[in-house]
Write an enzyme that holds these catalytic residues in place. Structure first.
Site, PDB file in Angstrom:
ATOM      1  CG  ASP A  82      -2.008   1.185   1.349  1.00 26.91           C
ATOM      2  OD1 ASP A  82      -1.468   1.861   0.726  1.00 26.91           O
ATOM      3  OD2 ASP A  82      -2.912   1.107   2.071  1.00 26.91           O
ATOM      4  CE1 TYR A  96      -7.564  10.224  -9.732  1.00 25.50           C
ATOM      5  CE2 TYR A  96      -8.467  11.711 -11.330  1.00 25.50           C
ATOM      6  CZ  TYR A  96      -7.739  10.719 -11.120  1.00 25.50           C
ATOM      7  OH  TYR A  96      -7.293   9.731 -12.080  1.00 25.50           O
TER       8      TYR A  96
END
Length: 251
Positions: A63, A155
């Site tokens: 991750d 984003y």
């Protein structure tokens, strides 16, 4: 002629654009480290690339929001394949919806993976590149980071940050023979685009109609540009953000 047998680390390479990039670089003779948070996807992609292209591959799990996991993954790649010559920061996530409906938890996760994760992986390979006086760093940003995208406000912010990070870093490391560039896909046939269509079919259809080339990109369209930026032919190109959007944006 490209320098043979480079080691390329591609994050988020278990599927979609990342898998296409990994395959493109393998076709150019690179050893490939497929990094993904999904162990099964990373293993499957690495095995498929090794079978098709006959190059050495490794599947690593991390991750990228977790700095310790990133550093462990880079150590594993270097032990198995060798020092990283090409880094492609592709891993990213999004949560579609109006900004006023988003939460701090959403923001933290998107920023942690997309922006901080990109910075973390880059830092993990940079000392080695500086020591060897060579390297290619390629960020997969987005046209959302250049012009904005409704329903993807945070984003878009992270992708704009990646573009700025790439430009600033390119200035610092150019003297070490390292180039840093950002590729900015427009609408691309991936799971994320499917989420956009689910979020607003009208917005999706209007976007596709506005593309001058009259189709959404395929992951291989993005991969070809990355392959060029990783090659010796792009040795004099750095600090750039390149839109791959079928002409949807022309800045």
């Amino acid at each position: 002629m490209d320098t043979p047998d480079k080691v390329a680390l591609v994050t988020g390479a278990g599927r979609g654009i990342g898998a296409a990039i990994a395959a493109e670089l393998a076709a150019r003779g690179h050893r490939i480290a497929v990094c993904d948070v999904d162990r099964a996807a990373a293993n499957d992609t690495a095995a498929a690339i090794a079978d098709e292209h006959g190059v050495k591959t490794a599947a690593v799990v991390a991750d990228i929001a977790d700095g310790e996991a990133v550093r462990a993954a880079v150590t594993e790649v270097e032990a198995g394949l060798g020092p990283v010559d090409v880094l492609v920061n592709n891993a990213a996530i999004d949560v579609l919806g109006r900004f006023v409906d988003s939460t701090e938890r959403d923001w933290d996760r998107i920023i942690g993976v997309n922006l901080r994760g990109t910075i973390t992986v880059t830092r993990a390979v940079l000392d080695g590149m500086i020591g060897r006086e060579r390297g290619r760093i390629i960020h997969i940003a987005s046209d959302a980071g250049r012009v904005g995208s409704s329903g993807e406000v945070v984003y878009s912010a992270t992708k704009g940050g990646i573009i700025a990070f790439g430009k600033a870093l390119a200035r610092e490391v150019a003297r070490h023979g390292i180039t840093v560039n950002s590729v900015c896909p427009g609408p691309t046939d991936t799971a994320l685009l499917g989420q956009v269509a689910e979020y607003s079919r009208r917005m999706y259809e209007a976007t596709v109609r506005a593309i001058p080339l009259r189709r959404v990109a395929q992951p291989t369209d993005i991969a070809g540009v990355v392959g060029f930026l990783a090659s010796d032919a792009a040795a004099y190109l750095t600090g750039q953000s390149i839109s791959v959007s079928g002409g949807l944006t022309m800045l």
